[in-house]
Design an enzyme around this catalytic site. Structure first.
Site: not given
Ligand code: PSU
Ligand code: MN
Length: 307
Positions: A25, A87, A107, A139, A141-143, A160
């Site tokens: 990614e 992003k 992701v 909140d 993540s869409a992942d 994390k």
């Molecule tokens: N967690 C990490 N390092 C990262 C990310 C998440 O430890 O770089 C990045 C990845 O690209 C992940 C994104 O897909 O943050 C998730 O963001 P959000 O929580 O806004 O969906």
């Molecule tokens: Mn988010």
């Protein structure tokens, strides 16, 4: 309207020949680490994939074109752009293409583009998940949703501790996403191997993981699977050291940012607060994930050949 899609020639050849390819990614480059550690880690991850006999494919959107196999000079620009880069996730991928802008893929977005290109295995550092305090902020993540829709195997070092790990695993279970930890009973917590949260399943065999991936396709089950690879023991940082820094970063984020800025803000603050101490572990685990993903991709290519 045809999709503006550029696949690097070496990657296209490998895919056509049924040889292993691993997606990488680019949000981790722009938003996950500071310059120049980000570009150095991206380079070493690509080399680690090659060392294990697979072809690396870094994914981004460059001037509105889906790019599979970002060239070194473009990757360097994305690394320097840092958090000013767009992003991209499932929600804003098409708008970035429509407006011919440049952005880095999370992701979720990387899985979507990898699948379009025919890539089945993807290595990253940490995935997005359910944030601490999600019961108030919502909140998530869409992942996580993407893992339940798009058939790509994602190798990460867990999540994390900026996230709520038990809630993240609950949501993955609800969505029907298989979670396997490689060679360890706990679902790992990124910098630490242990999280005190048992992994839903454990495996020591990349071949078995590849077989599971194929079986899910044969069963007609949509979505991918998550493979958690604990940070190498020599590089881990005890939770007792990281936790106070994480607490501070998360509480600052709560007061200062919302939406897609939350994860990059927290990652940036943790880097500053740990005075770069976490950087070495971060780099080591990305390389370790790249290697494991390449081995899974090789097993998958092998199994496909055997039919
Ligand atoms: N967690 C990490 N390092 C990262 C990310 C998440 O430890 O770089 C990045 C990845 O690209 C992940 C994104 O897909 O943050 C998730 O963001 P959000 O929580 O806004 O969906
Ligand atoms: Mn988010």
């Amino acid at each position: 309207m045809t999709l503006p899609l550029d696949i690097d020639e070496e990657i296209r050849d490998a895919l056509e020949g049924g040889r292993p390819v691993v997606a990488l990614e680019s949000t981790i480059v722009s938003h996950g680490m500071p310059y120049p550690q980000n570009i150095e880690t991206a380079r070493s991850a690509a080399n680690a994939v090659r060392d294990e006999g697979a072809v690396p494919a870094t994914i981004a959107v460059l001037a509105g074109r889906l790019t599979v196999g970002v060239a070194e000079a473009d990757l360097d620009s994305l690394a320097k752009a840092g958090r000013s880069a767009l992003k991209l996730s499932r929600a804003n991928l098409a708008s970035c293409i429509a407006s011919r802008e440049t952005g880095t893929t999370t992701v979720a977005a990387t899985m979507i583009v990898a699948h379009i290109a025919g890539i089945e295995v993807f290595a990253t550092g940490g995935i997005g998940g359910v944030h601490r305090g999600a019961e108030a902020s919502f909140d998530v993540s869409a992942d996580l949703q993407e893992l339940s829709i798009t058939p790509v195997a994602v190798v990460c070092a867990g999540a994390k501790a900026i996230l709520d790990i038990p809630k993240t695993l609950e949501v993955l279970e609800t969505l029907g996403v298989p979670v396997t930890t490689f060679g360890s009973p706990d679902f790992p917590a990124f910098w630490s191997r242990a999280s005190s949260v048992p992994s839903p399943s454990v495996s020591n065999s990349t071949r078995q993981i590849a077989r599971e991936f194929l079986l899910r396709r044969n069963l007609g089950l949509q979505g991918g699977q998550l493979i958690a690879n604990p940070v190498p023991p020599e590089d881990e940082i005890p939770a007792a050291i990281m936790n106070p820094l994480i607490e501070q970063a998360v509480s600052e984020a709560r007061e200062q940012v919302t939406g897609p800025s939350v994860t990059p803000f927290v990652l940036g603050r943790i880097f500053e607060l740990s005075e770069g101490r976490s950087a070495k572990a971060n780099e080591a685990l990305v390389l370790s994930n790249a290697r494991l993903a390449a081995r899974i991709a090789s097993d998958l290519a092998d199994l496909r050949k055997k039919g």
